[in-house]
Design a protein around this motif. Structure first.
Motif, short mmCIF file in Angstrom:
data_model
loop_
_atom_site.label_atom_id
_atom_site.label_comp_id
_atom_site.label_asym_id
_atom_site.label_seq_id
_atom_site.Cartn_x
_atom_site.Cartn_y
_atom_site.Cartn_z
N TYR A 1 34.23 31.47 25.86
CA TYR A 1 33.01 32.08 26.40
C TYR A 1 33.37 32.84 27.67
CZ TYR A 1 28.04 32.62 27.33
OH TYR A 1 26.79 33.13 27.54
N VAL A 2 33.58 34.14 27.53
CA VAL A 2 34.01 34.99 28.64
C VAL A 2 32.88 35.96 28.98
CG1 VAL A 2 35.69 36.70 29.42
CG2 VAL A 2 36.41 34.83 27.93
N VAL A 3 32.43 35.91 30.23
CA VAL A 3 31.38 36.81 30.68
C VAL A 3 32.02 37.89 31.56
CG1 VAL A 3 29.23 37.05 31.96
CG2 VAL A 3 29.66 34.98 30.62
N VAL A 4 32.20 39.07 30.98
CA VAL A 4 32.72 40.22 31.74
C VAL A 4 31.49 40.92 32.31
CG1 VAL A 4 34.03 42.36 31.66
CG2 VAL A 4 34.75 40.40 30.29
N ILE A 5 31.20 40.61 33.57
CA ILE A 5 29.96 41.08 34.20
C ILE A 5 30.07 42.54 34.62
CG2 ILE A 5 30.44 40.35 36.58
CD1 ILE A 5 27.20 39.55 34.74
N ASP A 6 31.30 42.99 34.90
CA ASP A 6 31.51 44.39 35.28
C ASP A 6 33.00 44.71 35.15
OD1 ASP A 6 30.80 46.93 36.13
OD2 ASP A 6 30.33 46.35 38.19
N MET A 7 33.31 45.98 35.05
CA MET A 7 34.71 46.43 34.99
C MET A 7 34.78 47.86 35.48
SD MET A 7 35.34 47.04 30.94
CE MET A 7 34.40 45.65 30.37
N MET B 1 42.85 48.53 34.64
CA MET B 1 41.48 48.07 34.40
C MET B 1 41.25 46.85 35.27
SD MET B 1 39.80 50.01 32.37
CE MET B 1 38.38 48.96 32.22
N TRP B 2 40.11 46.82 35.93
CA TRP B 2 39.71 45.70 36.78
C TRP B 2 38.52 45.03 36.12
CZ3 TRP B 2 42.19 44.37 41.36
CH2 TRP B 2 43.20 45.25 41.76
N PHE B 3 38.67 43.75 35.77
CA PHE B 3 37.63 42.98 35.10
C PHE B 3 37.05 41.97 36.09
CE2 PHE B 3 40.67 44.14 31.78
CZ PHE B 3 39.84 44.79 30.88
N LEU B 4 35.75 41.91 36.16
CA LEU B 4 35.06 40.94 36.99
C LEU B 4 34.34 39.97 36.06
CD1 LEU B 4 34.48 40.33 39.99
CD2 LEU B 4 32.39 41.66 39.74
N THR B 5 34.73 38.70 36.15
CA THR B 5 34.13 37.71 35.27
C THR B 5 33.18 36.81 36.08
OG1 THR B 5 36.09 36.31 35.54
CG2 THR B 5 35.98 37.68 33.58
N LEU B 6 32.12 36.40 35.44
CA LEU B 6 31.09 35.59 36.07
C LEU B 6 31.39 34.11 35.88
CD1 LEU B 6 28.24 35.26 37.39
CD2 LEU B 6 27.32 35.37 35.05
N ASP B 7 31.29 33.36 36.97
CA ASP B 7 31.32 31.89 36.93
C ASP B 7 32.60 31.35 36.32
OD1 ASP B 7 30.14 29.52 37.68
OD2 ASP B 7 29.03 29.29 35.80
N ALA B 8 33.74 31.94 36.66
CA ALA B 8 35.03 31.52 36.10
C ALA B 8 35.33 30.08 36.48
CB ALA B 8 36.14 32.43 36.59
N GLY B 9 35.55 29.25 35.45
CA GLY B 9 35.85 27.85 35.68
C GLY B 9 37.11 27.64 36.49
N SER C 1 28.76 39.73 40.51
CA SER C 1 27.73 40.60 39.93
C SER C 1 28.21 42.02 39.66
CB SER C 1 26.50 40.64 40.83
OG SER C 1 26.86 41.08 42.13
N CYS C 2 29.07 42.59 40.53
CA CYS C 2 29.44 43.99 40.35
C CYS C 2 30.71 44.30 41.14
CB CYS C 2 28.31 44.91 40.81
SG CYS C 2 27.65 44.54 42.44
#
Length: 175
Positions: free
Chosen positions: A44-50, A58-66, A95-96
C-alpha cells in the motif's frame, strides 16, 4: 515521452510513448520495494505528489511512510536516495513538493483531512541528490515563522522567485 502517475494506495504507473506513436503503461506499484509503504502496510503505497528536476531525476513524496522515508529520488539508471523524518523532514504526513529555481526541494506536510501538519521542510541537496553528505535540511517554515497554518495544501514558485504556500487557513508567500 513519459508520464508518471501517482496513486493513493497503488504506487506509480508509468505511461510511455513508443516510437510508433503507441502508448504503453507499466504498473510499477512500489517500484520493486523502493517506495515506502504507508504505515508499513505491505503493498500500500501512497504517492501523494511527485516532480521531475532539471537533472531528469524523479522525486516521489509518499504519505505516512512506516519507515519514515517520505522522500525518494530516482534516476533513470535506477539509483535511489531517501530522506526521512530523522534527516529533518518535519512529519510523515506529507502533502506536496515543489522545486525552486535554485534546486531546493520544498516539502509540505499535512494529511488530506487537514491534520498532522508541521509546516514546510526545505531540502538543499546542493545539486547532488545521491550524495547526502552535503545536504542541508535545516530550513523550515511553520506558524512560528508566520504561516497561517502548519497544514500545507500547495506549494508553487512564481517567475519572480516568490514561493507561494497554500495552507488550510489561507495563503502565504516567502521571498
Amino acid at each position: 515521452g513519459r508520464i508518471w502517475a501517482g496513486s493513493y494506495g497503488a504506487g506509480v504507473t508509468l505511461f510511455s510513448k513508443e516510437e510508433d506513436g503507441s502508448i504503453t503503461f507499466e504498473n510499477l506499484y512500489d517500484m520493486d520495494g523502493n517506495l515506502s509503504y504507508a504505515a508499513d502496510v505491505v503493498g500500500y503505497v501512497v504517492v501523494i505528489d511527485m516532480i521531475a528536476d532539471d537533472q531528469n531525476n524523479m522525486w516521489f513524496l509518499t504519505l505516512d511512510a512506516g519507515n519514515k522515508q517520505v522522500l525518494q529520488a530516482y534516476d533513470l539508471d535506477s539509483s535511489w536516495q531517501y530522506w526521512s523524518t530523522t534527516d529533518g523532514i518535519r512529519n510523515v504526513k506529507t502533502s506536496c513538493i515543489t522545486i525552486d529555481n535554485v534546486g531546493r526541494k520544498w516539502i509540505g506536510t499535512g494529511a488530506p483531512n487537514g491534520v498532522g501538519g508541521s509546516g514546510v521542510s526545505v531540502l538543499d541537496d546542493n545539486g547532488t541528490p545521491y550524495d547526502k553528505s552535503d545536504d542541508d535540511l535545516t530550513g523550515f517554515l511553520d506558524e512560528s515563522e508566520g504561516l497561517e497554518d502548519n497544514n500545507i495544501t500547495a506549494l508553487a514558485e512564481d517567475l519572480d522567485g516568490t514561493m507561494w504556500i497554500g495552507t488550510v487557513r489561507g495563503l502565504n508567500y516567502w521571498f
